[in-house]
Scaffold this active site. Sequence first.
Site, PDB file in Angstrom:
ATOM      1  N   GLY A  12       0.806  -1.224   0.000  1.00 40.64           N
ATOM      2  CA  GLY A  12       0.000   0.000   0.000  1.00 40.64           C
ATOM      3  C   GLY A  12       0.837   1.272   0.000  1.00 40.64           C
ATOM      4  N   VAL A  14       1.451   3.481   2.421  1.00 42.35           N
ATOM      5  CA  VAL A  14       2.373   3.580   3.553  1.00 42.35           C
ATOM      6  C   VAL A  14       3.391   2.432   3.499  1.00 42.35           C
ATOM      7  CG1 VAL A  14       2.555   3.600   6.071  1.00 42.35           C
ATOM      8  CG2 VAL A  14       0.638   4.765   4.950  1.00 42.35           C
ATOM      9  N   ARG A 111      -5.328   2.420  19.179  1.00 50.64           N
ATOM     10  CA  ARG A 111      -4.490   3.581  19.555  1.00 50.64           C
ATOM     11  C   ARG A 111      -4.871   4.162  20.911  1.00 50.64           C
ATOM     12  NH1 ARG A 111      -4.861   6.846  14.039  1.00 50.64           N
ATOM     13  NH2 ARG A 111      -3.234   5.800  12.827  1.00 50.64           N
ATOM     14  N   CYS A 150      -1.831  10.669  10.939  1.00 48.72           N
ATOM     15  CA  CYS A 150      -0.898  11.599  10.274  1.00 48.72           C
ATOM     16  C   CYS A 150      -1.184  13.067  10.580  1.00 48.72           C
ATOM     17  CB  CYS A 150      -0.928  11.366   8.761  1.00 48.72           C
ATOM     18  SG  CYS A 150      -2.581  11.151   8.090  1.00 48.72           S
ATOM     19  N   GLN A 176      -5.715  18.439   4.117  1.00 49.35           N
ATOM     20  CA  GLN A 176      -5.004  17.165   4.046  1.00 49.35           C
ATOM     21  C   GLN A 176      -4.850  16.655   2.613  1.00 49.35           C
ATOM     22  OE1 GLN A 176      -7.072  15.831   8.225  1.00 49.35           O
ATOM     23  NE2 GLN A 176      -6.187  14.183   7.009  1.00 49.35           N
ATOM     24  N   SER A 179      -2.903  11.542  -0.563  1.00 48.27           N
ATOM     25  CA  SER A 179      -2.218  10.285  -0.239  1.00 48.27           C
ATOM     26  C   SER A 179      -2.597   9.788   1.146  1.00 48.27           C
ATOM     27  CB  SER A 179      -0.700  10.443  -0.348  1.00 48.27           C
ATOM     28  OG  SER A 179      -0.238  11.404   0.578  1.00 48.27           O
ATOM     29  N   LYS A 205     -10.081  11.578  15.955  1.00 47.03           N
ATOM     30  CA  LYS A 205      -8.701  11.107  16.171  1.00 47.03           C
ATOM     31  C   LYS A 205      -7.808  12.256  16.642  1.00 47.03           C
ATOM     32  CE  LYS A 205      -9.033   7.425  12.775  1.00 47.03           C
ATOM     33  NZ  LYS A 205      -8.839   7.088  11.371  1.00 47.03           N
ATOM     34  N   ARG A 235     -10.138  17.628   3.039  1.00 42.65           N
ATOM     35  CA  ARG A 235      -9.263  16.993   2.035  1.00 42.65           C
ATOM     36  C   ARG A 235      -9.103  17.978   0.882  1.00 42.65           C
ATOM     37  NH1 ARG A 235      -6.526  12.795   3.279  1.00 42.65           N
ATOM     38  NH2 ARG A 235      -8.304  11.469   3.750  1.00 42.65           N
ATOM     39  N   HIS A 242       0.358  17.394   4.857  1.00 42.76           N
ATOM     40  CA  HIS A 242      -0.835  17.963   5.503  1.00 42.76           C
ATOM     41  C   HIS A 242      -0.477  19.333   6.086  1.00 42.76           C
ATOM     42  CE1 HIS A 242      -2.699  14.229   4.809  1.00 42.76           C
ATOM     43  NE2 HIS A 242      -2.746  13.719   6.018  1.00 42.76           N
ATOM     44  N   THR A 323       2.881  10.806   4.632  1.00 46.12           N
ATOM     45  CA  THR A 323       3.231   9.378   4.555  1.00 46.12           C
ATOM     46  C   THR A 323       4.626   9.097   5.105  1.00 46.12           C
ATOM     47  OG1 THR A 323       3.991   9.526   2.254  1.00 46.12           O
ATOM     48  CG2 THR A 323       1.686   8.875   2.611  1.00 46.12           C
TER      49      THR A 323
HETATM   50  N1  LIG Z   1      -1.695   7.219   3.892  1.00 45.97           N
HETATM   51  C1  LIG Z   1      -1.375   7.926   4.984  1.00 45.97           C
HETATM   52  O1  LIG Z   1      -0.920   9.095   4.922  1.00 45.97           O
HETATM   53  C2  LIG Z   1      -1.559   7.334   6.339  1.00 45.97           C
HETATM   54  C3  LIG Z   1      -1.089   8.057   7.414  1.00 45.97           C
HETATM   55  C4  LIG Z   1      -1.211   7.537   8.688  1.00 45.97           C
HETATM   56  C5  LIG Z   1      -1.788   6.316   8.869  1.00 45.97           C
HETATM   57  N2  LIG Z   1      -2.263   5.599   7.809  1.00 45.97           N
HETATM   58  C6  LIG Z   1      -2.861   4.295   8.071  1.00 45.97           C
HETATM   59  O2  LIG Z   1      -1.988   3.287   7.542  1.00 45.97           O
HETATM   60  C7  LIG Z   1      -2.764   2.174   7.092  1.00 45.97           C
HETATM   61  C8  LIG Z   1      -2.450   1.886   5.632  1.00 45.97           C
HETATM   62  O3  LIG Z   1      -2.813   3.010   4.841  1.00 45.97           O
HETATM   63  P1  LIG Z   1      -2.455   3.088   3.281  1.00 45.97           P
HETATM   64  O4  LIG Z   1      -2.742   4.496   2.925  1.00 45.97           O
HETATM   65  O5  LIG Z   1      -1.114   2.524   3.024  1.00 45.97           O
HETATM   66  O6  LIG Z   1      -3.557   2.071   2.665  1.00 45.97           O
HETATM   67  P2  LIG Z   1      -3.540   1.313   1.246  1.00 45.97           P
HETATM   68  O7  LIG Z   1      -2.728   2.055   0.263  1.00 45.97           O
HETATM   69  O8  LIG Z   1      -4.966   1.042   0.940  1.00 45.97           O
HETATM   70  O9  LIG Z   1      -2.781  -0.096   1.561  1.00 45.97           O
HETATM   71  C9  LIG Z   1      -3.392  -1.112   2.337  1.00 45.97           C
HETATM   72  C10 LIG Z   1      -2.448  -2.314   2.502  1.00 45.97           C
HETATM   73  O10 LIG Z   1      -3.117  -3.303   3.297  1.00 45.97           O
HETATM   74  C11 LIG Z   1      -3.241  -4.521   2.546  1.00 45.97           C
HETATM   75  N3  LIG Z   1      -4.520  -5.175   2.810  1.00 45.97           N
HETATM   76  C12 LIG Z   1      -5.748  -4.750   2.425  1.00 45.97           C
HETATM   77  N4  LIG Z   1      -6.698  -5.638   2.833  1.00 45.97           N
HETATM   78  C13 LIG Z   1      -6.042  -6.638   3.458  1.00 45.97           C
HETATM   79  C14 LIG Z   1      -6.449  -7.857   4.064  1.00 45.97           C
HETATM   80  N5  LIG Z   1      -7.744  -8.233   4.100  1.00 45.97           N
HETATM   81  N6  LIG Z   1      -5.509  -8.648   4.629  1.00 45.97           N
HETATM   82  C15 LIG Z   1      -4.207  -8.305   4.577  1.00 45.97           C
HETATM   83  N7  LIG Z   1      -3.736  -7.155   4.002  1.00 45.97           N
HETATM   84  C16 LIG Z   1      -4.648  -6.335   3.447  1.00 45.97           C
HETATM   85  C17 LIG Z   1      -3.129  -4.128   1.092  1.00 45.97           C
HETATM   86  O11 LIG Z   1      -2.690  -5.252   0.348  1.00 45.97           O
HETATM   87  P3  LIG Z   1      -3.169  -5.519  -1.205  1.00 45.97           P
HETATM   88  O12 LIG Z   1      -2.283  -4.645  -2.064  1.00 45.97           O
HETATM   89  O13 LIG Z   1      -2.904  -6.973  -1.400  1.00 45.97           O
HETATM   90  O14 LIG Z   1      -4.614  -5.144  -1.283  1.00 45.97           O
HETATM   91  C18 LIG Z   1      -2.076  -3.015   1.196  1.00 45.97           C
HETATM   92  O15 LIG Z   1      -0.789  -3.585   1.327  1.00 45.97           O
HETATM   93  C19 LIG Z   1      -4.230   2.554   7.332  1.00 45.97           C
HETATM   94  O16 LIG Z   1      -4.648   2.008   8.568  1.00 45.97           O
HETATM   95  C20 LIG Z   1      -4.199   4.064   7.382  1.00 45.97           C
HETATM   96  O17 LIG Z   1      -5.269   4.589   8.140  1.00 45.97           O
HETATM   97  C21 LIG Z   1      -2.148   6.092   6.543  1.00 45.97           C
END
Ligand SMILES: NC(=O)c1ccc[n+]([C@@H]2O[C@H](COP(=O)([O-])OP(=O)(O)OC[C@H]3O[C@@H](n4cnc5c(N)ncnc54)[C@H](OP(=O)(O)O)[C@@H]3O)[C@@H](O)[C@H]2O)c1
Length: 344
Positions: A12, A14, A111, A150, A176, A179, A205, A235, A242, A323
């Site tokens: 994903g 992150v 958290r 974030c 925000q 991404s 949050k 957003r 952000h 990120t």
């Molecule tokens: N983006 C940010 O700025 C940010 C900041 C702080 C916190 N976060 C948090 O970090 C986490 C990830 O965010 P992201 O933006 O990286 O999300 P994302 O791009 O949607 O990536 C999600 C990841 O989780 C995997 N996944 C999805 N469903 C799954 C399942 N059923 N079992 C196992 N793995 C699964 C996906 O794998 P596949 O590729 O195989 O689907 C992918 O590797 C979230 O909880 C988000 O709230 C994000």
Amino acid sequence: MAVRVGVLGATGAVGQRLIQLLDPHPDFEIAALTASESSAGKTYRQAAKWRVDSPIPDDVADTTVTATDPEEVPDDIDLLFSSLPSSIGAEVEPPFCEAGYVVSSNSSNGRMDDDVPLVIPEVNAAHIDLLEVQRDRRGWDGAMVKNPNCSTITFVPTLAALADYGLEKVHVSTLQAVSGAGYDGVSSMEIIDNAIPYIGSEEEKLETESRKLLGDFDGASLSLNSMAVSASCNRIPTIDGHLENVWVETAEDLTTDEAAAAMGEYPSLDLRSSPDPLIHVFDEPDRPQPRMDRTLGDGMAISAGGLQESPFGLQYNCLAHNTIRGAAGASVLNGELLLENGYL
Ligand SMILES: NC(=O)c1ccc[n+]([C@@H]2O[C@H](COP(=O)([O-])OP(=O)(O)OC[C@H]3O[C@@H](n4cnc5c(N)ncnc54)[C@H](OP(=O)(O)O)[C@@H]3O)[C@@H](O)[C@H]2O)c1
């Protein structure tokens, strides 16, 4: 010798940042990558649509992605960085901790649990010892530490710098980047030429995590900071970074010069990913800006500017790379803190 680490949710937005930061990291060696069942069995190159701004590391590209299951991850891995959707994190992170893995997680599940340390090392490193309470209570050989959301990470270090003046009321309004919603989070038809004044669960949050981060830990339990926090989250069509507008009412009088000095002199830490200075304070009234300032301190610095007095207390703007400082870099920094404190 480098600590062997894995990444849960490695494909994903992150997860890819985690790979980018961990691949050259001298203390950590990437030894496992997991994602959903649809990615399991593929090489990382096939499973991940690589989108970060450096080439995919060769050794990582050829690694086979597994399902996110303790049975699939080698036993000799000490630390797992988790970037799973929070609903999945809630299901799978506890079994990993029970199986003996230490998990440094981005996901929002857990958290606010009173035995889960929520940590920004430069702000509340001492909270990491809440892990002793967690292990006693849950009987885990492993452990779980969380980094905040974030947009919480963006403004809380600036509040920590002002804490000696007595934080009473805080209002924060966010702008925000897309991404922050993950790769599939916001469609281009929704966000181009637009701004969306709602991000589900985000305001709560910021309002709760900030009070936990600035709360007191007495070695046995943690009490939330008594300040009142109100957040409104928006957003906007930036890719990364952000930007936030903040108003802070303090118990003691606070001039803009005192606030700028407190932020600019707020100490960093002697951890590899901690930038120095932690908070970069701009004099220019039109800074910080996402495109220009999000990569300060390799994306780990917070920047602040536009400090002025207002009828609602001190007013300013702050910015962080969501990120990196807000997610992947935050987890890596917590990994460094775990290592420094003997939890690995
Ligand atoms: N983006 C940010 O700025 C940010 C900041 C702080 C916190 N976060 C948090 O970090 C986490 C990830 O965010 P992201 O933006 O990286 O999300 P994302 O791009 O949607 O990536 C999600 C990841 O989780 C995997 N996944 C999805 N469903 C799954 C399942 N059923 N079992 C196992 N793995 C699964 C996906 O794998 P596949 O590729 O195989 O689907 C992918 O590797 C979230 O909880 C988000 O709230 C994000």
